[in-house]
Design a protein around this motif. Sequence first.
Motif, PDB file in Angstrom:
ATOM      1  N   GLN A  87       0.809  -1.219   0.000  1.00 35.73           N
ATOM      2  CA  GLN A  87       0.000   0.000   0.000  1.00 35.73           C
ATOM      3  C   GLN A  87       0.843   1.270   0.000  1.00 35.73           C
ATOM      4  O   GLN A  87       0.553   2.214  -0.730  1.00 35.73           O
ATOM      5  N   TYR A  88       1.879   1.303   0.830  1.00 35.54           N
ATOM      6  CA  TYR A  88       2.620   2.539   1.048  1.00 35.54           C
ATOM      7  C   TYR A  88       3.943   2.612   0.279  1.00 35.54           C
ATOM      8  O   TYR A  88       4.432   3.710   0.016  1.00 35.54           O
ATOM      9  N   PHE A  89       4.532   1.463  -0.031  1.00 38.61           N
ATOM     10  CA  PHE A  89       5.809   1.420  -0.737  1.00 38.61           C
ATOM     11  C   PHE A  89       5.761   0.348  -1.822  1.00 38.61           C
ATOM     12  O   PHE A  89       6.505  -0.636  -1.779  1.00 38.61           O
ATOM     13  N   PRO A  90       4.873   0.508  -2.813  1.00 32.70           N
ATOM     14  CA  PRO A  90       4.699  -0.547  -3.819  1.00 32.70           C
ATOM     15  C   PRO A  90       5.975  -0.862  -4.597  1.00 32.70           C
ATOM     16  O   PRO A  90       6.119  -1.972  -5.096  1.00 32.70           O
ATOM     17  N   GLU A  91       6.896   0.084  -4.660  1.00 34.72           N
ATOM     18  CA  GLU A  91       8.164  -0.177  -5.345  1.00 34.72           C
ATOM     19  C   GLU A  91       8.984  -1.258  -4.652  1.00 34.72           C
ATOM     20  O   GLU A  91       9.906  -1.823  -5.250  1.00 34.72           O
ATOM     21  N   LEU A  92       8.642  -1.592  -3.411  1.00 34.86           N
ATOM     22  CA  LEU A  92       9.343  -2.646  -2.670  1.00 34.86           C
ATOM     23  C   LEU A  92       8.562  -3.957  -2.692  1.00 34.86           C
ATOM     24  O   LEU A  92       8.922  -4.908  -2.002  1.00 34.86           O
ATOM     25  N   GLY A  93       7.527  -4.027  -3.498  1.00 36.47           N
ATOM     26  CA  GLY A  93       6.691  -5.223  -3.570  1.00 36.47           C
ATOM     27  C   GLY A  93       7.432  -6.455  -4.049  1.00 36.47           C
ATOM     28  O   GLY A  93       7.022  -7.575  -3.764  1.00 36.47           O
ATOM     29  N   GLY A  94       8.508  -6.270  -4.774  1.00 34.37           N
ATOM     30  CA  GLY A  94       9.288  -7.406  -5.263  1.00 34.37           C
ATOM     31  C   GLY A  94      10.278  -7.952  -4.260  1.00 34.37           C
ATOM     32  O   GLY A  94      10.950  -8.959  -4.539  1.00 34.37           O
ATOM     33  N   ALA A 139      19.531  -4.989  -4.320  1.00 32.93           N
ATOM     34  CA  ALA A 139      19.573  -6.319  -4.918  1.00 32.93           C
ATOM     35  C   ALA A 139      19.035  -7.323  -3.907  1.00 32.93           C
ATOM     36  O   ALA A 139      19.021  -7.065  -2.701  1.00 32.93           O
ATOM     37  N   GLN A 140      18.587  -8.460  -4.430  1.00 30.78           N
ATOM     38  CA  GLN A 140      18.171  -9.584  -3.597  1.00 30.78           C
ATOM     39  C   GLN A 140      19.010 -10.787  -3.984  1.00 30.78           C
ATOM     40  O   GLN A 140      19.368 -10.935  -5.144  1.00 30.78           O
ATOM     41  N   VAL A 141      19.275 -11.634  -3.013  1.00 29.58           N
ATOM     42  CA  VAL A 141      19.975 -12.884  -3.299  1.00 29.58           C
ATOM     43  C   VAL A 141      19.237 -14.038  -2.634  1.00 29.58           C
ATOM     44  O   VAL A 141      18.710 -13.897  -1.532  1.00 29.58           O
ATOM     45  N   ASP A 142      19.199 -15.150  -3.342  1.00 31.87           N
ATOM     46  CA  ASP A 142      18.602 -16.375  -2.812  1.00 31.87           C
ATOM     47  C   ASP A 142      19.679 -17.081  -1.996  1.00 31.87           C
ATOM     48  O   ASP A 142      20.696 -17.502  -2.543  1.00 31.87           O
ATOM     49  N   LEU A 143      19.458 -17.188  -0.700  1.00 32.27           N
ATOM     50  CA  LEU A 143      20.437 -17.804   0.194  1.00 32.27           C
ATOM     51  C   LEU A 143      20.145 -19.281   0.435  1.00 32.27           C
ATOM     52  O   LEU A 143      20.755 -19.894   1.303  1.00 32.27           O
ATOM     53  N   GLY A 144      19.223 -19.838  -0.343  1.00 30.39           N
ATOM     54  CA  GLY A 144      18.923 -21.262  -0.208  1.00 30.39           C
ATOM     55  C   GLY A 144      17.969 -21.523   0.937  1.00 30.39           C
ATOM     56  O   GLY A 144      17.013 -20.798   1.153  1.00 30.39           O
TER      57      GLY A 144
END
Length: 177
Positions: A87-94, A139-144
Amino acid sequence: GQRPEHGEGHGKGEALWKGLWSATGDLIAWIDADIVGFDPAFVVGLLGPLLTDPAIDFVKGHYHRPESGGVGGGRVTELLARPLLAQYFPELGGIAQPLGGEYAGRRSLLEQLPFVIGYGVDVGLLIDAARATGVDHLAQVDLGRRDHRNRPLDQLGPQALAVSQTILERAGCRPPG
């Protein structure tokens, strides 16, 4: 705030802030202390984008959580944080796990950010980093796989309150009174 060698402040945010000022490197990484079976690959994964892409300033880890069905974040993340952020920070939805405690950043950015004292620190740093640099510099990283202690439902209220307060304060919403 006070320097790490001063004061007896409590709370997760206080510990992270003191860690930042106690460390000497240009890159800082934090890993939650309640991980079962810590793997050094978590640190390598968090630092990777910072070491390989000078445009990246803040990295958030995400992981598979077997105790919660393997998909998504914990209960406070899915029922409170993600809906409020949408709602408030849709740019962080990912951001897969905005409350995850595994993240890293450049000292030059982190020293500019306020650290919420308690449980709201993880989402507060995420919002503030995005505001300071723009989401293109995150960035995001998949840490398993990550195993950790799952708190009973009746212990999640204080965490949910702190997280909601932090998100709503960042959105400019203040409670009445």
